[in-house]
Design an enzyme around this catalytic site. Sequence first.
Site, short mmCIF file in Angstrom:
data_model
loop_
_atom_site.label_atom_id
_atom_site.label_comp_id
_atom_site.label_asym_id
_atom_site.label_seq_id
_atom_site.Cartn_x
_atom_site.Cartn_y
_atom_site.Cartn_z
N LYS A 148 0.87 -1.17 0.00
CA LYS A 148 0.00 0.00 0.00
C LYS A 148 0.90 1.21 0.00
CE LYS A 148 -3.79 1.93 -0.14
NZ LYS A 148 -5.12 1.52 -0.65
N SER A 175 -0.89 -0.79 -4.48
CA SER A 175 -2.18 -0.11 -4.42
C SER A 175 -1.97 1.22 -3.70
CB SER A 175 -3.12 -1.03 -3.64
OG SER A 175 -4.33 -0.41 -3.37
#
Lengths: 371, 371, 371, 371
Positions: free
Chosen positions: D164, D234
């Site tokens: 992330k 992401s």
Amino acid sequence: MYKVEVHRLPMGAPDDLSALVALLDDGTIDAGDIIAILCKNEGNGCVNDFTRGFTTLAVKVLLSERLGISREEVARRVALVMSGGTEGVMTPHMNVFVRRQVADRGAIPAGEKRLTAGIGFTRDFRPEELGRMAQVREVARAVKEAMADAGITDPADVHFVQIKCPLLTADRIEDAHRRGQTVAVEDTYKSMGYSRGASALGVAVALGEIPESAITDEKICCDWGLYSAVASTSAGVELQKCEIIVMGNSTESASDLVIGHDVMQDAIDMQAVLRAMRCAGLRFDVLPDAQQLSRIVNVLAKAEASSTGSVRGRRNTMLDDSDINHTRSARAVVNAVIAAITGDPMVYVSGGAEHQGPDGGGPVAVIARAE
Amino acid sequence: MYKVEVHRLPMGAPDDLSALVALLDDGTIDAGDIIAILCKNEGNGCVNDFTRGFTTLAVKVLLSERLGISREEVARRVALVMSGGTEGVMTPHMNVFVRRQVADRGAIPAGEKRLTAGIGFTRDFRPEELGRMAQVREVARAVKEAMADAGITDPADVHFVQIKCPLLTADRIEDAHRRGQTVAVEDTYKSMGYSRGASALGVAVALGEIPESAITDEKICCDWGLYSAVASTSAGVELQKCEIIVMGNSTESASDLVIGHDVMQDAIDMQAVLRAMRCAGLRFDVLPDAQQLSRIVNVLAKAEASSTGSVRGRRNTMLDDSDINHTRSARAVVNAVIAAITGDPMVYVSGGAEHQGPDGGGPVAVIARAE
Amino acid sequence: MYKVEVHRLPMGAPDDLSALVALLDDGTIDAGDIIAILCKNEGNGCVNDFTRGFTTLAVKVLLSERLGISREEVARRVALVMSGGTEGVMTPHMNVFVRRQVADRGAIPAGEKRLTAGIGFTRDFRPEELGRMAQVREVARAVKEAMADAGITDPADVHFVQIKCPLLTADRIEDAHRRGQTVAVEDTYKSMGYSRGASALGVAVALGEIPESAITDEKICCDWGLYSAVASTSAGVELQKCEIIVMGNSTESASDLVIGHDVMQDAIDMQAVLRAMRCAGLRFDVLPDAQQLSRIVNVLAKAEASSTGSVRGRRNTMLDDSDINHTRSARAVVNAVIAAITGDPMVYVSGGAEHQGPDGGGPVAVIARAE
Amino acid sequence: MYKVEVHRLPMGAPDDLSALVALLDDGTIDAGDIIAILCKNEGNGCVNDFTRGFTTLAVKVLLSERLGISREEVARRVALVMSGGTEGVMTPHMNVFVRRQVADRGAIPAGEKRLTAGIGFTRDFRPEELGRMAQVREVARAVKEAMADAGITDPADVHFVQIKCPLLTADRIEDAHRRGQTVAVEDTYKSMGYSRGASALGVAVALGEIPESAITDEKICCDWGLYSAVASTSAGVELQKCEIIVMGNSTESASDLVIGHDVMQDAIDMQAVLRAMRCAGLRFDVLPDAQQLSRIVNVLAKAEASSTGSVRGRRNTMLDDSDINHTRSARAVVNAVIAAITGDPMVYVSGGAEHQGPDGGGPVAVIARAE
């Protein structure tokens, strides 16, 4: 005797409470005095807008820690009304309503009405009750409760009633179906309108604008001639009951503020905004000057696309636009009209004005500092 | 000696030419006198907005049949500028520019300037030229051609230059890559901004607002201090070259109309709109009354989100909204501000004001009937 | 005796007819033999999808010029069915149905059924008829007309019925209201579903899948147990009547092609797609190999979000997503499932399968070359 | 010696942790053993997706209360990776990675590799570092840290690295500009791609897939020949640093699970999904049967639109669609392809596969129960 304050605070994100934290830290606000928080959140304002729940959780966590109570207790004590959608130039922000006991009104002339506010809650609604008379009646009851809480007895002193109400989701509709119940509408997005509409009619009943007997399930979201001139309702996925904030003026209030309102007849009704400003005590001839504008604490308005698909006889494409929901377009427009006058885009415009003002229009209220 | 007329006609759909057909049928407009059609189309105004091409095809078919010429010949004779995006309350409509030879100016006082208009075309651009100096230079050349066509010699008499320009699509980028060429930007949506920006700088060069030597590839869509105060450019997938309409005033014009302009500093700059109205001859103190407003034929403006993400120091979410392109939001706002004044949402607002006015603002022009 | 051909042609834009023009120019297709054109257009497939009308106009202009007839006459002669929405990896394309008289079936064994196709049209509908029994009955009549045109007498030989139907717009609803009429649904986007649903039930009535007496206004878009296994209906703003293409097999056809179908039970029902392939004559055990896949001319399928908000007991967010209409999501999914098998994203998937297959599923047909 | 478990839990909303609470309450999971939570959130997966932050806050509140530590300490101890976007039929869900010390491997044959997992964190990045070599290098360092945490020494044993990473917002870009710094890209949406791409290249460097010397600022999000076969990154607005979860197999693991992976060459590459299943130990010839499918704990995949605008030579409109971001379309497609095989839409597909697999494709990993 109450003193009500309204703090308008910018937010950098749905969980950005830094401006509120600063005021709590420096003693400007005592956490225990907060009765309501009314947010303009930056989600889409539609079914899957989780910014409202996000802010709600963040506020509950903050206040539970500051007050040493549970998050559930915070929710029982403070009306948390989150309204999604800051389209166009609208600025995400929160309005913190603070109310504290004071001994007297100080220098305020006797008989001069000042801002007061009160809150109320309905019970949780079942999916099959939303958008129907059951919701109208329960909201009417809770609005009266909130008026009493605000110390207002004359409905004419109520200038804005903000309600946060539930909506139907696929899950909730399924739940109703499993129990053999129908719902007012199967479309989740459309259910927001039904819930807003029934809540607004509840306000109208409570304030005597419309007799309860004049309303039926069939007229909700159908007979647009029925409306409240002061209701502002907003639907969200994060709650099952309605939360209500009543705002008005009272000779018993010690506030430095005053509230006024008017009704926009359509989305570009600049004159109604100006009348609401005058109603709140601003003095000007054609347009208010910078000094008068500086007295404004916030402008609160409702916006919606006219069901005719046109404004002043001119067609628009809001209702036929399948890429952008018409509530989003309507908010951008009304915010722009107000901001063009105030010179400040951080004003509160909420979408979906079913039974809140005439078709395509909506109530607009101005909270201003008394001179 | 020319007489220029502008007919503002509502459209019920991208191919709805019924209002134009009616004026052709009743002899108000002679098809052979049409020099330009400027449409506000109801698509998304972005890459995949095919309403522009749809209207273009419909207009070509109509005029080719009325004039007995091929559709290609129509395109060579008439500037067809389609601008997508009628967000908020904006009304889809077309502006038909008609120009015909007249013997004299009738009762118009000598020396009084009236509206004139001219058109020009660039050559087709290759994908690798878009958004770069090649486009700036070719647009500058064609703007001068259009000024000459309009009979304007003094750049100060130019009040609005509307340009329709191409954009990059995945296909066109691939084409450039296959030939070993780079493009100004790989993102198709962003390419619209580069093409609009380069076109606007072409206007600035042609009018002497900026010397060509002050502009480089690197400054296009980067140095926002460089801008034209009268350029309005709009990108569309349906063409490979730029189509240009120059509007201005001239003592040689026999038109009943006059044009004025000003520059909005941001999206809610109501005063700039009012100044543009005064520049076009409207007489009023604070706000124009209904009689003065009735003189307006149309208001033409550019809109864009400020690159700072804020207006008057207040944050907005236009640039961070991944569901609605910021050009769409900006158009809704500027249209609402203008419509609140004029009381008429059928005004022309085009999105994406790169190098057209200051960052976040844009030119605004008013065409009005002379008194 | 007829020979029916289907040409699947990629489109680079809604008005890109270059592939069709090439086949007309090289004599592969005789313009006079075209009976229907079924397009997958790249608009949003919702209310304001003007790509459908754009293609329609472009096709009418082309064929009117090639055939020397008016555009109106083209529309009377050729079924032009435009279906919007090419989400995900779906390729915009057109299917041109060509039918010509031949003397005999050549080497085709007697009794072997081959592809045939026929077309039909309803009368124009008034807004108040859409989504109601009036539409069901008139569509049923026109489907029988199209079957007769195709030379099919046994409903079991019908494998796909593609219908293009109208929808309600704000204007059309206003029109009904002005005449004192109600409409089936006020929401323009939702009206697409009602029109599709009523059309599909018309197919079911025509083919004897459901007796007309079993259907009422109230059951349309409500009782999902009623459906056709071969209907595929698509709504568009560009027409007022329904246009119908019936596809099936016949021993009287001299076509090289054959059609088969099956019904997807949900959006990821890969096995139904495989069964439809087998039904169209493809030979394989678990998955077809490249040689068998090469026989496929096109796969035609319907897609929709399940009304339960879940697939195989797993929740999805299609119905609650206020930013993307669920028809758009559903098309992307079903296209991906089919493309994963065929290895070719240029297959036809149309959204909104009301009364077309079970809730959340839809018919799927395969047109393939006979071996 | 570690035993790693993965619990895949459905979520009814971004703050719905009821499934996790149930497992904590019944003792299935010990809160102190949770090392990572990987969520598939139902926001738009783009810049203004606040569902990720909402879940993060809810998880922090829950775990801080269960563990008696601060929310900040939770964030230091547990990798919280929220990936937005559940388009199509994808089910919002969370994957809870639990790791606990065990004495021995029980009946697992010596030398048989089983699932292990480890986590790592980078330092906070400044806006000007995102999408550039500074990010690549720091991510590479932290991936090695996470490998060590997982007990993996051979890069070949790493099958999936989930990261992330931050993105740029208007505010952060402004911050960089104020300090005289440039950013990799001005467009906030596009910054997500740069951050994902630089993170993926950091994985490639850490695993020796690409030498650091082969990468430059200019090649990031430009040279698509450079990619990792196991990175899945992401971007989200809710964090300033990267959080990393490394998954692989080890002979030192006592887990009941095993992980395998492969690389999808494009969005409809069904065979790559099948190969990944075989790599994770599933046994089948052409397609896995229900019994083998029941062994799957989850499938994790990356999705993106091909930069060519086409798949297998067929054009799609994902990159040119200005209403739906292409990452949203790509997720819907890849999820559908996987769900068609597994029969279960609750699989994890994350969008934006820059430098994660080849252009238009991406890594796919399968976690399955060992037989």
